[in-house]
Design a protein around this motif. Structure first.
Motif, PDB file in Angstrom:
ATOM      1  N   GLU A  79      42.341  30.655  33.055  1.00  0.00           N
ATOM      2  CA  GLU A  79      41.616  30.199  32.153  1.00  0.00           C
ATOM      3  C   GLU A  79      41.429  31.465  31.119  1.00  0.00           C
ATOM      4  OE1 GLU A  79      38.247  28.419  33.772  1.00  0.00           O
ATOM      5  OE2 GLU A  79      39.705  26.578  34.738  1.00  0.00           O
ATOM      6  N   MET A  80      40.930  32.518  31.470  1.00  0.00           N
ATOM      7  CA  MET A  80      40.465  33.577  30.529  1.00  0.00           C
ATOM      8  C   MET A  80      41.693  34.023  29.859  1.00  0.00           C
ATOM      9  SD  MET A  80      37.779  36.302  32.238  1.00  0.00           S
ATOM     10  CE  MET A  80      36.648  35.850  33.593  1.00  0.00           C
ATOM     11  N   MET A  81      43.102  34.205  30.408  1.00  0.00           N
ATOM     12  CA  MET A  81      43.936  34.794  29.929  1.00  0.00           C
ATOM     13  C   MET A  81      44.475  33.781  28.667  1.00  0.00           C
ATOM     14  SD  MET A  81      46.179  37.162  29.598  1.00  0.00           S
ATOM     15  CE  MET A  81      46.186  38.070  30.847  1.00  0.00           C
ATOM     16  N   TYR A  82      44.386  32.497  28.954  1.00  0.00           N
ATOM     17  CA  TYR A  82      44.795  31.505  28.119  1.00  0.00           C
ATOM     18  C   TYR A  82      43.711  31.780  26.743  1.00  0.00           C
ATOM     19  CZ  TYR A  82      45.282  26.918  25.925  1.00  0.00           C
ATOM     20  OH  TYR A  82      45.477  25.827  24.941  1.00  0.00           O
ATOM     21  N   SER A  83      42.480  31.630  26.891  1.00  0.00           N
ATOM     22  CA  SER A  83      41.429  31.813  25.915  1.00  0.00           C
ATOM     23  C   SER A  83      41.722  33.266  25.257  1.00  0.00           C
ATOM     24  CB  SER A  83      40.142  31.987  26.191  1.00  0.00           C
ATOM     25  OG  SER A  83      39.545  32.991  27.166  1.00  0.00           O
ATOM     26  N   ALA A  84      42.232  34.255  26.075  1.00  0.00           N
ATOM     27  CA  ALA A  84      42.532  35.578  25.321  1.00  0.00           C
ATOM     28  C   ALA A  84      43.583  35.471  24.240  1.00  0.00           C
ATOM     29  CB  ALA A  84      42.748  36.598  26.381  1.00  0.00           C
ATOM     30  N   ASN A  85      44.560  34.490  24.572  1.00  0.00           N
ATOM     31  CA  ASN A  85      45.730  34.561  23.864  1.00  0.00           C
ATOM     32  C   ASN A  85      45.670  33.351  22.608  1.00  0.00           C
ATOM     33  OD1 ASN A  85      47.376  36.006  25.033  1.00  0.00           O
ATOM     34  ND2 ASN A  85      47.813  34.556  26.832  1.00  0.00           N
ATOM     35  N   THR A  87      43.274  31.985  19.117  1.00  0.00           N
ATOM     36  CA  THR A  87      42.574  32.597  18.235  1.00  0.00           C
ATOM     37  C   THR A  87      41.183  33.019  18.300  1.00  0.00           C
ATOM     38  OG1 THR A  87      42.096  30.342  17.168  1.00  0.00           O
ATOM     39  CG2 THR A  87      44.157  31.537  16.599  1.00  0.00           C
ATOM     40  N   GLY A  88      40.437  32.287  19.201  1.00  0.00           N
ATOM     41  CA  GLY A  88      38.919  32.331  19.580  1.00  0.00           C
ATOM     42  C   GLY A  88      38.836  33.725  20.531  1.00  0.00           C
ATOM     43  N   GLY A  89      39.753  34.048  21.211  1.00  0.00           N
ATOM     44  CA  GLY A  89      39.693  35.200  22.036  1.00  0.00           C
ATOM     45  C   GLY A  89      39.014  34.900  23.458  1.00  0.00           C
ATOM     46  N   ILE A  90      38.556  35.812  24.141  1.00  0.00           N
ATOM     47  CA  ILE A  90      38.182  35.525  25.455  1.00  0.00           C
ATOM     48  C   ILE A  90      36.632  35.039  25.370  1.00  0.00           C
ATOM     49  CG2 ILE A  90      37.585  36.558  27.858  1.00  0.00           C
ATOM     50  CD1 ILE A  90      39.424  38.573  27.544  1.00  0.00           C
ATOM     51  N   VAL A  91      36.305  34.124  26.032  1.00  0.00           N
ATOM     52  CA  VAL A  91      34.913  33.656  25.756  1.00  0.00           C
ATOM     53  C   VAL A  91      34.778  33.613  27.431  1.00  0.00           C
ATOM     54  CG1 VAL A  91      33.180  31.556  25.538  1.00  0.00           C
ATOM     55  CG2 VAL A  91      35.220  32.070  23.999  1.00  0.00           C
ATOM     56  N   LEU A  92      33.652  34.515  27.605  1.00  0.00           N
ATOM     57  CA  LEU A  92      33.092  34.773  28.924  1.00  0.00           C
ATOM     58  C   LEU A  92      32.371  33.564  29.466  1.00  0.00           C
ATOM     59  CD1 LEU A  92      33.135  36.707  31.311  1.00  0.00           C
ATOM     60  CD2 LEU A  92      31.177  38.068  30.098  1.00  0.00           C
TER      61      LEU A  92
END
Length: 99
Positions: A79-85, A87-92
């Protein structure tokens, strides 16, 4: 409680060790690929949110309070890797333990 130190200014983000362990894997993967991205989180006191621009040339240090590394939740890393890829980046975010 672990810390993520970023840049030479001494700024630190305090993150629970388990979350920091997962975040470290995602960040290291992106940086190993020489990819920049953003990291965002909500302030613990509810006063707002912050975002960092993470770049491979800026010093980064993970410090853990616990001696032993926790077992990892592959789904949370994905899930973190998906968000990192995105436009919003990683959301903790909180860990979703449900399978």
């Amino acid at each position: 409680m672990g810390t993520l130190a970023y840049g030479s200014s001494g700024g630190r983000l305090y993150v629970e060790d388990r979350a920091l362990s997962h975040l470290k894997i995602v960040m290291a993967t992106k940086l190993r690929r020489n990819e920049s991205f953003t990291l965002s989180w909500r302030q613990f006191d509810g006063s707002g949110r912050e975002t960092l621009w993470i770049h491979p040339s800026i010093p980064l240090r993970f410090t853990f309070e616990e001696v032993d590394a926790p077992s990892l939740n592959v789904r949370w890393i994905e899930e973190m890797m998906y968000s990192a890829n995105s436009t919003g980046g990683i959301v903790l975010t909180e860990e979703n333990i449900a399978a």
